[in-house]
Design a protein around this motif. Sequence first.
Motif, PDB file in Angstrom:
ATOM      1  N   VAL A 408       0.871  -1.174   0.000  1.00  0.00           N
ATOM      2  CA  VAL A 408       0.000   0.000   0.000  1.00  0.00           C
ATOM      3  C   VAL A 408       0.913   1.231   0.000  1.00  0.00           C
ATOM      4  CG1 VAL A 408      -1.773   1.298   1.224  1.00  0.00           C
ATOM      5  CG2 VAL A 408      -1.825  -1.211   1.227  1.00  0.00           C
ATOM      6  N   VAL A 409       0.809   2.032  -1.046  1.00  0.00           N
ATOM      7  CA  VAL A 409       1.704   3.178  -1.194  1.00  0.00           C
ATOM      8  C   VAL A 409       0.884   4.423  -1.516  1.00  0.00           C
ATOM      9  CG1 VAL A 409       3.584   1.709  -2.018  1.00  0.00           C
ATOM     10  CG2 VAL A 409       2.108   2.864  -3.669  1.00  0.00           C
ATOM     11  N   ASP A 410       1.462   5.575  -1.247  1.00  0.00           N
ATOM     12  CA  ASP A 410       0.831   6.839  -1.584  1.00  0.00           C
ATOM     13  C   ASP A 410       1.074   7.154  -3.054  1.00  0.00           C
ATOM     14  OD1 ASP A 410       0.013   7.169   1.020  1.00  0.00           O
ATOM     15  OD2 ASP A 410       1.798   8.313   1.595  1.00  0.00           O
ATOM     16  N   VAL A 411       0.014   7.426  -3.780  1.00  0.00           N
ATOM     17  CA  VAL A 411       0.096   7.738  -5.206  1.00  0.00           C
ATOM     18  C   VAL A 411      -0.409   9.157  -5.423  1.00  0.00           C
ATOM     19  CG1 VAL A 411      -0.752   7.158  -7.517  1.00  0.00           C
ATOM     20  CG2 VAL A 411      -0.166   5.329  -5.894  1.00  0.00           C
ATOM     21  N   LEU A 412       0.394   9.973  -6.085  1.00  0.00           N
ATOM     22  CA  LEU A 412      -0.026  11.319  -6.451  1.00  0.00           C
ATOM     23  C   LEU A 412      -0.848  11.239  -7.734  1.00  0.00           C
ATOM     24  CD1 LEU A 412       0.048  14.430  -6.247  1.00  0.00           C
ATOM     25  CD2 LEU A 412       2.205  14.356  -7.538  1.00  0.00           C
ATOM     26  N   VAL A 413      -2.107  11.625  -7.669  1.00  0.00           N
ATOM     27  CA  VAL A 413      -2.992  11.561  -8.831  1.00  0.00           C
ATOM     28  C   VAL A 413      -2.657  12.713  -9.772  1.00  0.00           C
ATOM     29  CG1 VAL A 413      -5.389  11.616  -9.627  1.00  0.00           C
ATOM     30  CG2 VAL A 413      -4.797  10.451  -7.484  1.00  0.00           C
ATOM     31  N   THR A 414      -2.312  12.372 -11.013  1.00  0.00           N
ATOM     32  CA  THR A 414      -1.910  13.378 -12.000  1.00  0.00           C
ATOM     33  C   THR A 414      -2.917  13.570 -13.118  1.00  0.00           C
ATOM     34  OG1 THR A 414      -0.653  11.681 -13.193  1.00  0.00           O
ATOM     35  CG2 THR A 414       0.542  13.005 -11.562  1.00  0.00           C
ATOM     36  N   GLY A 415      -3.911  12.677 -13.217  1.00  0.00           N
ATOM     37  CA  GLY A 415      -4.902  12.830 -14.275  1.00  0.00           C
ATOM     38  C   GLY A 415      -5.762  11.594 -14.391  1.00  0.00           C
ATOM     39  N   THR A 416      -6.450  11.476 -15.517  1.00  0.00           N
ATOM     40  CA  THR A 416      -7.287  10.313 -15.778  1.00  0.00           C
ATOM     41  C   THR A 416      -6.473   9.231 -16.466  1.00  0.00           C
ATOM     42  OG1 THR A 416      -8.012  11.277 -17.884  1.00  0.00           O
ATOM     43  CG2 THR A 416      -9.387  11.682 -15.942  1.00  0.00           C
ATOM     44  N   GLY A 417      -6.925   7.983 -16.346  1.00  0.00           N
ATOM     45  CA  GLY A 417      -6.252   6.867 -16.990  1.00  0.00           C
ATOM     46  C   GLY A 417      -6.645   6.727 -18.448  1.00  0.00           C
ATOM     47  N   ARG A 418      -6.101   5.721 -19.102  1.00  0.00           N
ATOM     48  CA  ARG A 418      -6.383   5.494 -20.518  1.00  0.00           C
ATOM     49  C   ARG A 418      -7.785   4.947 -20.735  1.00  0.00           C
ATOM     50  NH1 ARG A 418      -1.621   1.975 -22.971  1.00  0.00           N
ATOM     51  NH2 ARG A 418      -2.957   2.255 -24.812  1.00  0.00           N
ATOM     52  N   HIS A 419      -8.355   4.334 -19.718  1.00  0.00           N
ATOM     53  CA  HIS A 419      -9.675   3.723 -19.836  1.00  0.00           C
ATOM     54  C   HIS A 419     -10.680   4.472 -18.969  1.00  0.00           C
ATOM     55  CE1 HIS A 419      -7.760   0.469 -22.011  1.00  0.00           C
ATOM     56  NE2 HIS A 419      -6.914   0.288 -21.001  1.00  0.00           N
ATOM     57  N   PRO A 420     -11.942   4.456 -19.348  1.00  0.00           N
ATOM     58  CA  PRO A 420     -12.961   5.146 -18.552  1.00  0.00           C
ATOM     59  C   PRO A 420     -12.974   4.649 -17.112  1.00  0.00           C
ATOM     60  CG  PRO A 420     -13.860   4.477 -20.687  1.00  0.00           C
ATOM     61  CD  PRO A 420     -12.506   3.832 -20.567  1.00  0.00           C
ATOM     62  N   GLY A 421     -13.167   5.580 -16.183  1.00  0.00           N
ATOM     63  CA  GLY A 421     -13.241   5.219 -14.778  1.00  0.00           C
ATOM     64  C   GLY A 421     -11.906   5.006 -14.110  1.00  0.00           C
ATOM     65  N   GLN A 422     -10.814   5.350 -14.805  1.00  0.00           N
ATOM     66  CA  GLN A 422      -9.479   5.180 -14.235  1.00  0.00           C
ATOM     67  C   GLN A 422      -8.874   6.529 -13.859  1.00  0.00           C
ATOM     68  OE1 GLN A 422      -6.860   3.141 -16.947  1.00  0.00           O
ATOM     69  NE2 GLN A 422      -7.224   1.154 -15.991  1.00  0.00           N
ATOM     70  N   VAL A 423      -8.006   6.504 -12.851  1.00  0.00           N
ATOM     71  CA  VAL A 423      -7.136   7.638 -12.564  1.00  0.00           C
ATOM     72  C   VAL A 423      -5.695   7.187 -12.789  1.00  0.00           C
ATOM     73  CG1 VAL A 423      -8.711   8.701 -10.910  1.00  0.00           C
ATOM     74  CG2 VAL A 423      -6.975   7.079 -10.108  1.00  0.00           C
ATOM     75  N   ALA A 424      -4.851   8.141 -13.103  1.00  0.00           N
ATOM     76  CA  ALA A 424      -3.429   7.867 -13.312  1.00  0.00           C
ATOM     77  C   ALA A 424      -2.619   8.689 -12.321  1.00  0.00           C
ATOM     78  CB  ALA A 424      -3.020   8.212 -14.739  1.00  0.00           C
ATOM     79  N   GLY A 425      -1.482   8.150 -11.948  1.00  0.00           N
ATOM     80  CA  GLY A 425      -0.642   8.874 -11.009  1.00  0.00           C
ATOM     81  C   GLY A 425       0.764   8.335 -10.986  1.00  0.00           C
ATOM     82  N   ARG A 426       1.514   8.766  -9.982  1.00  0.00           N
ATOM     83  CA  ARG A 426       2.909   8.357  -9.814  1.00  0.00           C
ATOM     84  C   ARG A 426       3.142   7.863  -8.400  1.00  0.00           C
ATOM     85  NH1 ARG A 426       6.374   8.156 -14.432  1.00  0.00           N
ATOM     86  NH2 ARG A 426       5.391   9.493 -15.993  1.00  0.00           N
ATOM     87  N   SER A 427       3.871   6.762  -8.302  1.00  0.00           N
ATOM     88  CA  SER A 427       4.250   6.224  -7.006  1.00  0.00           C
ATOM     89  C   SER A 427       5.391   7.060  -6.423  1.00  0.00           C
ATOM     90  CB  SER A 427       4.715   4.771  -7.163  1.00  0.00           C
ATOM     91  OG  SER A 427       6.040   4.745  -7.693  1.00  0.00           O
TER      92      SER A 427
END
Length: 474
Positions: A408-427
């Motif tokens: 379990v790690v902290d992820v900084l959310v940077t935007g939406t993912g490639r697929h609907p309903g996803q978020v993208a971020g960086r570990s």
Amino acid sequence: MSSSTGPVPAATPALPGAGKPARKLLIRTWGCQMNVYDSGRMADILAPLGYAPTESAEEADMVILNTCHIREKASEKVFSDLGRLRETKKARAAEGRQTVIAVAGCVAQAEGAEITARAPWVDIVLGPQTYHRLPEMVARASRAAGAVIETDFPAEDKFDHLPEARATQGPVAFLTIQEGCDKFCSFCVVPYTRGAEFSRPAAAVLAEARQLAAGGAREIALLGQNVNAWAGASQDGGTWRLARLLRELAEIPGVARLRYTTSHPRDMDDDLIAAHGEIPALMPYLHLPVQSGSDRVLAAMNRGHKADLYLRLADRLREARPDLALTSDFIVGHPGETAADFDATMRLVERVGFAGAYSFKYSARPGTPAAGQPNAVPEAEKDARLQALQSVLRAQQDGFNRACVGRVVDVLVTGTGRHPGQVAGRSPWLQPVHATGAAPVGAVVPMTLRAALPNSLSATMASPCQETEESAAA
């Protein structure tokens, strides 16, 4: 290049005036994050002249190619792009629309005269130390029949003449604190294209960081050719080193994460090593180029350190921060590199264990000391060595990513993912992460890493839409 014959006369660009529609600006950027930062600042400089960003060359009233000279055939890629822009400029001119073409960055600095000779349709050529003069260059280009060339190293500090950075870069912002290099590695053009090492004053860096944080930046990445050589003047008349700056930056409200790149082993001092274990906001990730594991090759490269120093630094950094991810740069086939030298590099890689790396075949950069050295390594041998090295590095990176699964790690959310309903971020280790769920951009969200994919990690949200203590404390 285009098959058309004859040069296209440089168009006469006019400065935007009050009441006129906004002009469009396209900036294409190659190379390091320093160039990304520089491109952003050039956009800031041109905004008061009425230039708004576009992604289309066909609608751009000004195109800037911000270039990098590090990689092989970099200049030829620039000339190829200029050939295509020539045709775009001709087509727009036929419609009564003017186009300003500028070449910036390290290729411009190194090959300014060749650019204007081979591509006379270029209006402006500017080096990386002169882009604060862009408004003046655009005005001069509007009055001149030929190209405006600015590739000197001006006495004034360009940062003193730049406007305030744009309000926001998103949740991750880049901040240049140091430029230039005094190391003169045998293979590198940076000292010739970026000049001598220069450190921005601490007050100026802190002021820009506060502005970035106020604009929504949660993570600030400090940039420099030798960023850990930064030695900035402080307001009390003293000099700060990078560790002190990081401690001050970590106190800025809103700043949840800090990183810095690129570093040199010779500039990893005791305070900076300790900072990795003492500053929670400083992420457990460090890019520390070594280039070779052979002392003989390191000496030929003029790196100024031996393999043993690098190994001791890796051990000390991991003692300070046990979860630290180390990445690096490697060059194989430097003139005179033997099979035994390459074996030493492979031993260093196995000894350190890297979470990622950039690796390249040596290619001669005109004007650098190595370009004239004898005992060139045959291309076939360089290819074989690079493939062997990259195979081990890929296995180490895959192993590091797999070892993260289940955490379990902290992820900084940077935007939406490639697929609907996803978020993208960086570990914390700079890995791309995507997860199903919803969370606001800029939130630091706990996620469980579920699978290691070829270029990213998939995750599930441990506490959807709830920020971690790291974020709440910022």
